[in-house]
Design an enzyme around this catalytic site. Structure first.
Site, short mmCIF file in Angstrom:
data_model
loop_
_atom_site.label_atom_id
_atom_site.label_comp_id
_atom_site.label_asym_id
_atom_site.label_seq_id
_atom_site.Cartn_x
_atom_site.Cartn_y
_atom_site.Cartn_z
N ASP A 31 0.81 -1.22 0.00
CA ASP A 31 0.00 0.00 0.00
C ASP A 31 0.85 1.28 0.00
O ASP A 31 0.72 2.12 0.90
CB ASP A 31 -0.94 -0.01 1.22
CG ASP A 31 -1.84 -1.24 1.25
OD1 ASP A 31 -2.26 -1.69 0.18
OD2 ASP A 31 -2.12 -1.73 2.36
N GLU A 197 -19.90 5.30 -16.30
CA GLU A 197 -19.24 6.42 -16.97
C GLU A 197 -18.09 6.95 -16.11
O GLU A 197 -17.02 7.29 -16.61
CB GLU A 197 -20.27 7.52 -17.20
CG GLU A 197 -19.84 8.46 -18.27
CD GLU A 197 -20.83 9.61 -18.43
OE1 GLU A 197 -21.84 9.67 -17.71
OE2 GLU A 197 -20.53 10.45 -19.28
#
Ligand code: FUB
Length: 456
Positions: A31, A197
């Site tokens: 991470d 989208e």
């Protein structure tokens, strides 16, 4: 990890499986969250323990590394730990952090899995970080999914904190960086509408529509474009991104940045920065020897944005960053925990000395890249401590069996934390070389190593 490294060496290979090159070899790190501050890159990571408990993420603290050349990284140790978070009563769950500098302070935002998102504050980039609130920062109903905070301060001074799996949410942080504007969204928290989208169309395991967004957002702005980079497309994860012309969207899905590849872990998690005129992409893999989905390693690639600001597909390589940005001065004290590569070692912390290199066994080594010897060194000195018989440090150029400049016989100092400066004469090396410090001796741990330096 040590046993695995040794057995790997036995079959004649090096410490990562020909895939991505981890930038930290002494611990499993994951991470990545890079921060550029005062000309230095500070890299905050989560930390996968060597021993995984219950076949799940086993993560107790957050670590920090720094570099000014993007090849040699200095270990600053664990800069925060779940032990310092008094209100959280479990010892596991130190997931993906991000640190930012503001108001002369350093704010380390940390997800505590099952406990929500907290903020820790420090006076230096390497901590110590304090839990100033004594409770979680984000007051939400979704604490199990409140992971992976990413923070960006816009040009007008407004700071945004985005986070979440599988829904992206954000708050507008107040100037103090430890509270947020409660007047927007639901009690201050805005949940994004997760549309195809905005984040790419996908289907879940049951065939229901969802977006590609999973977790691990990385939010920043570059040349007027807002970028949201994230782990995408389920398990194993790709890295994808969306862009916007405002910090709160609407977001437009732009495609993948990193696809799946052998030795990437089932999770991926990215951090992107510009530094000294170059662009860098941090991610994690399972390619360090002994690695796996719960024993990951941060890796790094350099890349170039396309002319329109779009991000190209980045292919993980075995070399990672190929060239150091600057040569290292060996005539100033260099921390032993500054390394481009190492085999078999760990680092530890001594309250008076700080971080040092430990678990040094016969055959282990440190590589430091692009060391500029100038017209030549005559002496090598090092701060060392040994409770055992000591051993030797072979000072070599360019490889573990490259030209031998000299050998330092490390003496017993009557204690693993009884430090003494020991030195030896070296053959004059000239110009820029990779330096290899190769450790030799008998059985077991030989000595501890705090810093080294050459003199002319
Ligand atoms: O490291 C634990 C979790 O795995 C992180 O929070 C996610 O982003 C994934 O990398």
């Amino acid at each position: 990890m040590k046993k695995l490294l040794l057995s790997f060496a036995f079959v004649g290979l090096c410490g990562f499986v020909g895939a991505q090159k981890p930038i930290v070899q002494t611990y499993f790190t994951a991470d990545p969250a890079p921060m550029v501050y005062n000309d230095t890159v500070y890299l905050y990571t989560s930390h996968d323990e060597d021993s995984t408990v219950n076949n799940f993420f086993t993560m107790y603290d957050w670590r920090c590394y720094s570099s000014t050349d993007m090849v040699n990284w200095t270990d600053h140790g664990a800069v925060a730990s779940l032990k310092n978070i008094a209100w959280f009563d479990k010892n596991n769950g130190a997931w993906a952090p991000q640190c930012i500098a503001r108001n002369g302070k350093f704010y380390l935002y940390v997800p505590i899995h099952g406990g929500g998102i907290s903020v820790l504050v420090g006076d230096s980039p390497t901590g110590p970080f304090r839990d100033v609130l004594g409770k979680r920062l984000i007051d939400s109903e979704h604490i199990w999914n409140d992971i992976d905070p990413t923070i960006f301060v816009d040009d007008d001074g407004q700071a945004y904190l985005y986070w979440g799996n599988p829904v992206l949410r954000y708050v507008k942080l107040n100037n103090d960086m430890i509270s947020y504007d409660k007047s927007i969204g639901k009690n201050g928290i805005v949940s994004l509408e997760m549309t195809g989208e905005a984040f790419g169309e996908a289907v879940d395991r049951d065939g229901k529509p969802r977006t590609k967004y999973v977790e691990g957002p990385w939010f920043y702005k570059r040349n007027g474009i807002y970028y949201m980079v994230y782990a995408a497309a389920g398990i194993p994860e790709y890295i994808a991104y969306s862009t916007a012309t405002s910090p709160v969207g609407p977001w437009t899905y732009k495609g993948f940045i990193m696809e799946r590849a052998p030795k990437l872990a089932f999770t991926n998690h990215s951090g992107i920065i510009d530094y000294k005129g170059n662009s860098y992409f941090f991610y994690h893999s399972e390619s360090l020897t002994g690695g796996g989905g719960f024993r990951r390693s941060v890796c790094l690639e350099q890349f170039k944005y396309n002319a329109d600001g779009s991000i190209p597909l980045i292919v993980p390589t075995a070399e990672g960053v190929k060239e150091s940005l600057s040569a290292l001065n060996p005539y100033k004290r260099v921390e032993a925990e500054t390394m481009a590569w190492s085999e078999g070692l760990k680092t530890a912390k001594d309250n008076s000395k700080g971080i040092y290199v430990t678990k040094i066994n016969n055959g282990d080594y440190i590589k430091v890249s692009s060391v500029d010897f100038g017209k030549g060194a005559t002496t090598f000195e090092a701060s060392l401590a040994s409770a055992a018989k000591g051993g030797q440090i072979e000072i070599r150029l360019n490889s573990t069996d490259g030209e031998l400049l000299g050998t330092l016989d490390v003496k017993n100092t009557k204690g693993a934390n009884n430090w003494a400066v020991q030195s030896c004469k070296v053959k004059a090396a000239k110009g820029i070389h990779d330096l290899y410090l190769v450790f030799k001796g008998g059985e077991g741990d030989l000595f501890n190593f705090d810093w080294w330096k050459f003199s002319k």
